[in-house]
Design an enzyme around this catalytic site. Structure first.
Site, PDB file in Angstrom:
ATOM      1  N   THR A 262       0.824  -1.217   0.000  1.00 41.33           N
ATOM      2  CA  THR A 262       0.000   0.000   0.000  1.00 41.33           C
ATOM      3  C   THR A 262       0.856   1.265   0.000  1.00 41.33           C
ATOM      4  O   THR A 262       1.992   1.254   0.500  1.00 41.33           O
ATOM      5  CB  THR A 262      -0.903   0.018   1.252  1.00 41.33           C
ATOM      6  OG1 THR A 262      -1.522   1.288   1.358  1.00 41.33           O
ATOM      7  CG2 THR A 262      -0.117  -0.247   2.527  1.00 41.33           C
ATOM      8  N   ASP A 263       0.262   2.328  -0.498  1.00 43.99           N
ATOM      9  CA  ASP A 263       0.949   3.637  -0.426  1.00 43.99           C
ATOM     10  C   ASP A 263       1.201   4.050   1.016  1.00 43.99           C
ATOM     11  O   ASP A 263       2.068   4.882   1.296  1.00 43.99           O
ATOM     12  CB  ASP A 263       0.115   4.699  -1.145  1.00 43.99           C
ATOM     13  CG  ASP A 263      -1.299   4.873  -0.597  1.00 43.99           C
ATOM     14  OD1 ASP A 263      -1.618   4.267   0.440  1.00 43.99           O
ATOM     15  OD2 ASP A 263      -2.085   5.617  -1.213  1.00 43.99           O
ATOM     16  N   GLU A 264       0.432   3.456   1.932  1.00 44.74           N
ATOM     17  CA  GLU A 264       0.550   3.897   3.325  1.00 44.74           C
ATOM     18  C   GLU A 264       1.900   3.537   3.944  1.00 44.74           C
ATOM     19  O   GLU A 264       2.252   4.048   4.998  1.00 44.74           O
ATOM     20  CB  GLU A 264      -0.584   3.310   4.175  1.00 44.74           C
ATOM     21  CG  GLU A 264      -1.935   3.821   3.748  1.00 44.74           C
ATOM     22  CD  GLU A 264      -2.980   3.760   4.837  1.00 44.74           C
ATOM     23  OE1 GLU A 264      -2.627   3.579   6.003  1.00 44.74           O
ATOM     24  OE2 GLU A 264      -4.163   3.896   4.490  1.00 44.74           O
ATOM     25  N   TYR A 289      -1.635  -0.630  10.934  1.00 47.23           N
ATOM     26  CA  TYR A 289      -1.892  -1.332   9.671  1.00 47.23           C
ATOM     27  C   TYR A 289      -0.710  -1.180   8.727  1.00 47.23           C
ATOM     28  O   TYR A 289      -0.146  -2.165   8.234  1.00 47.23           O
ATOM     29  CB  TYR A 289      -3.172  -0.781   9.025  1.00 47.23           C
ATOM     30  CG  TYR A 289      -3.230  -0.974   7.530  1.00 47.23           C
ATOM     31  CD1 TYR A 289      -3.362  -2.247   6.983  1.00 47.23           C
ATOM     32  CD2 TYR A 289      -3.135   0.123   6.653  1.00 47.23           C
ATOM     33  CE1 TYR A 289      -3.392  -2.428   5.600  1.00 47.23           C
ATOM     34  CE2 TYR A 289      -3.171  -0.056   5.281  1.00 47.23           C
ATOM     35  CZ  TYR A 289      -3.294  -1.331   4.756  1.00 47.23           C
ATOM     36  OH  TYR A 289      -3.317  -1.512   3.397  1.00 47.23           O
ATOM     37  N   LYS A 293       2.118  -3.775   6.984  1.00 41.82           N
ATOM     38  CA  LYS A 293       2.329  -3.915   5.540  1.00 41.82           C
ATOM     39  C   LYS A 293       3.809  -3.666   5.220  1.00 41.82           C
ATOM     40  O   LYS A 293       4.390  -4.351   4.375  1.00 41.82           O
ATOM     41  CB  LYS A 293       1.448  -2.933   4.759  1.00 41.82           C
ATOM     42  CG  LYS A 293      -0.028  -3.241   4.811  1.00 41.82           C
ATOM     43  CD  LYS A 293      -0.404  -4.597   4.232  1.00 41.82           C
ATOM     44  CE  LYS A 293      -0.416  -4.638   2.727  1.00 41.82           C
ATOM     45  NZ  LYS A 293      -0.863  -5.967   2.208  1.00 41.82           N
TER      46      LYS A 293
HETATM   47  O1  LIG Z   1     -16.500   7.407   7.987  1.00 44.70           O
HETATM   48  C1  LIG Z   1     -15.414   7.759   7.547  1.00 44.70           C
HETATM   49  C2  LIG Z   1     -14.487   6.881   6.981  1.00 44.70           C
HETATM   50  C3  LIG Z   1     -13.305   7.389   6.539  1.00 44.70           C
HETATM   51  N1  LIG Z   1     -13.022   8.706   6.637  1.00 44.70           N
HETATM   52  C4  LIG Z   1     -11.722   9.217   6.169  1.00 44.70           C
HETATM   53  O2  LIG Z   1     -11.602   8.891   4.809  1.00 44.70           O
HETATM   54  C5  LIG Z   1     -10.269   8.649   4.481  1.00 44.70           C
HETATM   55  C6  LIG Z   1     -10.191   7.299   3.801  1.00 44.70           C
HETATM   56  O3  LIG Z   1     -10.483   6.270   4.750  1.00 44.70           O
HETATM   57  P1  LIG Z   1     -10.650   4.733   4.323  1.00 44.70           P
HETATM   58  O4  LIG Z   1     -11.652   4.612   3.249  1.00 44.70           O
HETATM   59  O5  LIG Z   1     -10.849   3.950   5.546  1.00 44.70           O
HETATM   60  O6  LIG Z   1      -9.258   4.414   3.631  1.00 44.70           O
HETATM   61  P2  LIG Z   1      -7.746   4.644   4.109  1.00 44.70           P
HETATM   62  O7  LIG Z   1      -7.621   4.764   5.555  1.00 44.70           O
HETATM   63  O8  LIG Z   1      -7.195   5.768   3.279  1.00 44.70           O
HETATM   64  O9  LIG Z   1      -7.099   3.244   3.677  1.00 44.70           O
HETATM   65  C7  LIG Z   1      -7.453   2.631   2.429  1.00 44.70           C
HETATM   66  O10 LIG Z   1      -6.507   2.952   1.468  1.00 44.70           O
HETATM   67  C8  LIG Z   1      -5.210   2.476   1.692  1.00 44.70           C
HETATM   68  C9  LIG Z   1      -4.374   2.979   0.528  1.00 44.70           C
HETATM   69  O11 LIG Z   1      -4.084   4.323   0.773  1.00 44.70           O
HETATM   70  C10 LIG Z   1      -5.205   0.984   1.806  1.00 44.70           C
HETATM   71  O12 LIG Z   1      -3.912   0.531   2.071  1.00 44.70           O
HETATM   72  C11 LIG Z   1      -6.132   0.592   2.942  1.00 44.70           C
HETATM   73  O13 LIG Z   1      -6.155  -0.799   3.052  1.00 44.70           O
HETATM   74  C12 LIG Z   1      -7.495   1.132   2.666  1.00 44.70           C
HETATM   75  O14 LIG Z   1      -8.338   0.847   3.763  1.00 44.70           O
HETATM   76  C13 LIG Z   1      -9.482   8.711   5.785  1.00 44.70           C
HETATM   77  O15 LIG Z   1      -8.883   9.984   5.888  1.00 44.70           O
HETATM   78  C14 LIG Z   1     -10.531   8.555   6.838  1.00 44.70           C
HETATM   79  O16 LIG Z   1     -10.177   9.182   8.045  1.00 44.70           O
HETATM   80  C15 LIG Z   1     -13.934   9.580   7.163  1.00 44.70           C
HETATM   81  O17 LIG Z   1     -13.691  10.778   7.263  1.00 44.70           O
HETATM   82  N2  LIG Z   1     -15.105   9.072   7.618  1.00 44.70           N
END
Ligand SMILES: O=c1ccn([C@@H]2O[C@H](COP(=O)(O)OP(=O)(O)O[C@H]3O[C@H](CO)[C@@H](O)[C@H](O)[C@H]3O)[C@@H](O)[C@H]2O)c(=O)[nH]1
Length: 910
Positions: A262-264, A289, A293
């Site tokens: 992942t980019d993370e 997480y 990874k």
């Molecule tokens: O109810 C919500 C859910 C999410 N978010 C925000 O939306 C963004 C995206 O969240 P999410 O959809 O959970 O994705 P990420 O945390 O960015 O992670 C996803 O994207 C990554 C790649 O960047 C993958 O590695 C992960 O597995 C995948 O879950 C984040 O800033 C969250 O804080 C909200 O504000 N409200």
């Protein structure tokens, strides 16, 4: 020959405040200029400033030199590792690959790659030079019932009928066999239900299916979950990957191992960075997480280097599209919008993510599979970035929703990377390009979710602001065995695969495992009883705790037996008939309310359980800073200022100590009221029955409205202290006016002053206004106290015409001494027509003590003369001994009085 140190250590830099970190100066990159595997070793730098390829090549060369000479460590990744350091090599490797191998490396390569089980030495090995046209035969895709992998599997099954696609999935909570629907009928598709962490199964599959290529997607992926249960992430993502790698080593037949990362792993990108993270950038994961990874990547890299496993790693941006489990932002917001619920933005919504449509990503994997170069890392990214708030607005727009109303702002994640910005050029050079514009992808996605609204079954837990699906019991949401049998054209027979494979007979007809199970303490108490009824109504499985709070081993037993997801503590001694009892039973009070509560919190913490603790707001009293009538309420962070009664004093102490338990949600209840006007603990019932009442505005808790909210708070994983009252205040007289208006027009009462009240009670009582803004922000629909009283209590109990005289329960009737009431103040309590909640039945042996000894209010707000001499008070709940009762009561006090669970009663004093 130069030597490069083996990357052995990720240097974790302690978290810094984000803004502060951004201001730090850029430091040189420790990148090894020869490979795209990041150097994670020796250079300690501020977190935010791992270089994003500053372009300062001099610094890079300097850093490389500082690390010493380079050794050819990976015999397989010839292209990248055989070149000598070249300062001119920029952010990725653009030079043509070299095939030169060191003799030792060649030997090792042979050892690893030759099919030692079946093939003879000299059988065809992967052509290391024709990377651009790699032809797999039998591909194992892990995690293929998940979102991204299912799109990849379906694509490969469809586009390459001559490849055999074997998919392995343990069917986790976020997987769905339906994701593979397009592939089930295909002869080149095979599904195996099992865990990558099962070495036997994986070895067996690699050999029996002659797997030559692995695409490894299986992982725990949800960041929010990783803040709750990161061991699962370590087990799945690191240990699981390790098992796979070891199986590759042992079986020695793998020609490609594509590791999906992942980019993370790069961590947060600077807000002002204009150049994205390049494949050689340093890995600095920020959440559990991404740390797992990155850890998995290290193992992959190590197996590439140590054993010559032909590995390729991808690091992707966010992906969206059909089939995604709705814990992720886009599907979750779509489903919430479909339900007319608010879209919860974490923090201020300024976080930026780059979104790729799932089909484009599947195509990227197709490209990497066929054209990717062994030993290389490929970003799968887009430079088009979107703030979370804008994603929410776009969704609102497509649903025709007013963003102002539809969007809410909730607490942020413990750590939320602001941005992941990738350099997407390397994969583009292999011929891949993003095809689907955002507007089109989003429309398609919305279309899919609206056409398949029930695809995921019960997703209540996933739609919470911070879902923690991993912490729910029985991670499998569904028993898929029957579906596997039906769907598979050639299902894997249990006997045909290794014993560890888990295609088993379905043992139950129940399609869905419950997501929650509550353990509730306070069975015989008012709130404890109501909680059980709400759970019944909502279909939430629950059990009452049997152990005593102060007995640790009993609590552990309860948890072991019940296996709860959440624990509710509605137990505690309040004293009988009222809190004055605590003044003379200090140790008993401490034992349950202090030792017991802390004990339960501690046990829950040890067991990783959230404890919802019904506490009290009677630890505050109006003061100079919060004067009566000023509208200024006590906030969650305010220090208790009322210790007038021993009961309140101990409650304040416990609350203070519980602050250090991050698994506790403390709900400060006050003067609880319910629609059951026959319940003697109901504040309305009490004041309507007292001879005289004081008249002071107070914050109060309408249980009919707020107890379901407390259950929702458990599901939302709310923690910390919460003022658990309806917003606003209501005075005794206002309540009694309502009572008169809705219940009994003839009702009359008499007021008296606090000073007069003080003469008939032992310990002072608190009066206050609590600030309920925090609760209101979490539950915007929360009604003000007066509206709530009307909606939940008075309207459902409304009487037209002349109200009947109060109907007392038989026990009450027979136990009321003839001298106890003046008549007028007992008048008018009709049986409630259809209360939302009925109070739990009092134990048979328990007389209605509030009536027997109804003289004092625990809030110190109402008072009447004692109905009996104090010496005739109720038996002590601690000693379980009957107190001497006046002769008139003997007939209704069965000897011996038994209070089976008095120690676990919720305090109606709150
Ligand atoms: O109810 C919500 C859910 C999410 N978010 C925000 O939306 C963004 C995206 O969240 P999410 O959809 O959970 O994705 P990420 O945390 O960015 O992670 C996803 O994207 C990554 C790649 O960047 C993958 O590695 C992960 O597995 C995948 O879950 C984040 O800033 C969250 O804080 C909200 O504000 N409200």
């Amino acid at each position: 020959m130069e030597v490069v140190r083996h990357p052995t250590e990720i240097r974790m830099i302690p978290s810094h405040p984000r803004r502060a970190r951004r201001r730090l100066p850029t430091l040189p990159s420790p990148l090894h200029p020869e490979t795209e595997t990041p150097n994670l070793s020796a250079v300690s730098r501020p977190h935010r400033h791992r270089r994003r390829e500053s372009g300062d090549e001099q610094q890079r060369v300097h850093a490389a030199k500082a690390r010493g000479p380079v050794v050819q460590t990976n015999p397989i990744s010839s292209s990248s590792r055989s070149r000598s350091p070249s300062p001119s090599r920029g952010r990725d490797s653009r030079a043509p690959p070299s095939t030169a191998l060191q003799p030792r490396a060649q030997a090792r390569l042979r050892w690893v790659l030759l099919p030692r089980h079946r093939g003879a030495p000299g059988s065809r090995r992967p052509a290391l030079t024709d990377m651009a046209s790699y032809e797999p035969k039998n591909i194992l895709i892990t995690g293929a019932a998940g979102f991204i992998a299912s799109h990849v599997a379906n694509r490969l099954v469809r586009n390459y009928p001559h490849y055999k696609i074997v998919v392995l999935d343990k069917i986790d909570y976020c997987s769905n066999l339906k994701n593979l629907n397009p592939s089930w009928p295909s002869p080149n598709f095979k599904f195996v239900k099992g865990d990558i962490a099962s070495a036997d199964l994986v070895n067996y599959l690699l050999i029996t299916e002659s797997i030559d290529t692995i695409m490894h997607f299986a992982a725990q992926t949800h960041v929010d979950n990783s803040f709750g249960n990161s061991f699962e992430f370590t087990k799945n993502n690191i240990y699981g990957t390790h098992v796979l790698l070891e199986a590759c080593k042992v079986t020695g037949q793998i020609r490609r191992f594509i590791h999906v990362s992942t980019d993370e792993v790069y961590g947060e990108t600077d807000e002002d960075a204009v150049v994205g993270n390049h494949e050689a950038s340093q890995l600095l994961p920020t959440n559990p997480y991404s740390a797992t990874k990155a850890g998995a990547e290290m193992l992959v890299m190590a197996y590439g280097r140590s054993y010559g496993l032909p590995v390729i790693t991808t690091r992707g941006n966010n992906v969206y599209g059909p089939n995604q489990f709705p814990e992720k932002l886009i599907p979750k917001f779509i489903l919430l919008a479909m339900r007319g619920l608010s879209l919860p933005i974490h923090g201020d919504g300024s976080n930026v993510r780059s979104y790729l449509y799932c089909e484009d990503v599947a195509e990227a994997f197709e490209v990497v599979l066929h054209k990717g170069e062994v030993g290389h890392v490929y970003n799968i990214g887009t430079v088009k970035e979107r703030r979370v708030i804008d994603v929410a607005k776009d969704i609102c727009k497509l649903f025709g929703l007013d963003t102002e109303k539809a969007i809410s702002f909730v607490e942020n994640r413990p750590f939320n990377d602001q941005r992941y910005f990738l350099d997407d050029q390397k994969l583009k050079r292999l011929g891949w390009a993003e095809r689907t514009p955002w507007e089109e992808g989003l429309k398609k996605t919305i279309e899919w979710y609206t056409t398949n609204p029930d695809y995921w079954g019960d997703i209540t837990g996933a739609l919470l602001p911070h879902p923690r699906m991993l912490m729910t019991p029985g991670i499998e949401r569904h028993n898929w065995t029957e579906e596997i049998k039906t769907l598979a054209s050639s299902p894997v027979e249990p006997s045909a695969i290794a014993p560890a494979a888990t295609v088993t007979e379905s043992k139950t007809d129940t399609p869905q495992k419950p997501m929650y199970k509550f353990l509730i303490y306070g069975r015989t108490g008012w709130i404890g009883g109501l909680l059980g009824k709400i759970c019944d109504k909502q279909g939430i499985p629950y059990e009452y705790g049997k152990g005593r709070l102060e007995e640790r081993s009993q609590l552990l037993n309860d948890i072991r037996n019940v296996k709860p997801t959440h624990v509710f503590n509605a137990a505690g001694v309040t004293g009988r008939p009222n809190v004055d009892w605590c003044e003379t039973h200090k140790q008993d009070t401490i034992r349950t309310n202090v030792v017991g509560t802390l004990n339960l919190a501690d046990v829950c913490r040890e067991q990783g359980l959230l404890m919802i603790n019904y506490a009290t707001g009677c630890i505050f009293e109006y003061d100079a800073k919060h004067p009566e009538g000023s509208g200024i309420g006590f906030k969650e962070e305010d220090t208790p200022n009322f210790t007038g009664s021993f009961y309140s004093k101990t409650k304040a102490m416990v609350e203070e100590l519980l602050k250090d338990y991050d698994n506790v949600c403390t709900l400060r209840v006050r003067m609880p009221i319910s629609s059951d006007l026959s319940n003697p603990r109901n504040f309305i019932t009490k004041i309507a029955r007292y001879d005289k009442v004081v008249n002071i505005p107070n914050s109060m808790t309408v249980l009919d409205e707020l107890l379901p909210i407390s259950i929702e708070m458990a599901k939302r994983d709310c923690r910390g202290i919460w003022n658990f009252t309806n917003p606003g205040v209501v005075s005794h007289n206002e309540i009694l006016e309502m009572y008169k208006k809705y219940i009994n027009p003839e009702f009359k009462w008499t007021n008296f002053t606090l000073e007069e009240q003080a003469k008939v009670i032992v310990a002072p009582r608190s009066n206050n206004k609590m600030d309920a803004l925090k609760l209101k922000a979490e539950f915007p629909e929360l009604l003000s106290i007066k509206d709530s009283l009307i909606k939940y209590v008075f309207e459902p109990n409304r009487k037209t015409g002349k109200a009947p005289r109060p109907r007392l329960r038989p026990q009450e009737r027979s136990s009321v001494p003839s001298t106890r009431r003046t008549g007028q103040d007992l008048g008018g309590l009709p049986p409630p027509p259809r209360p939302a909640f009925k109070s739990p039945p009092e134990p048979e042996s328990l007389p209605p003590l509030d009536l027997l000894f109804s003289s004092t209010s625990r809030q110190g707000t109402v008072i009447a003369r004692p109905r009996f001499p104090l010496s005739a008070r109720a038996p002590s709940c601690a000693t379980h001994r009957p107190a001497p009762a006046p002769p008139a009561l003997c007939s209704v006090l069965p000897p011996p009085l038994h209070f089976p669970d008095l120690g676990h009663r919720f305090s109606p004093e709150n």
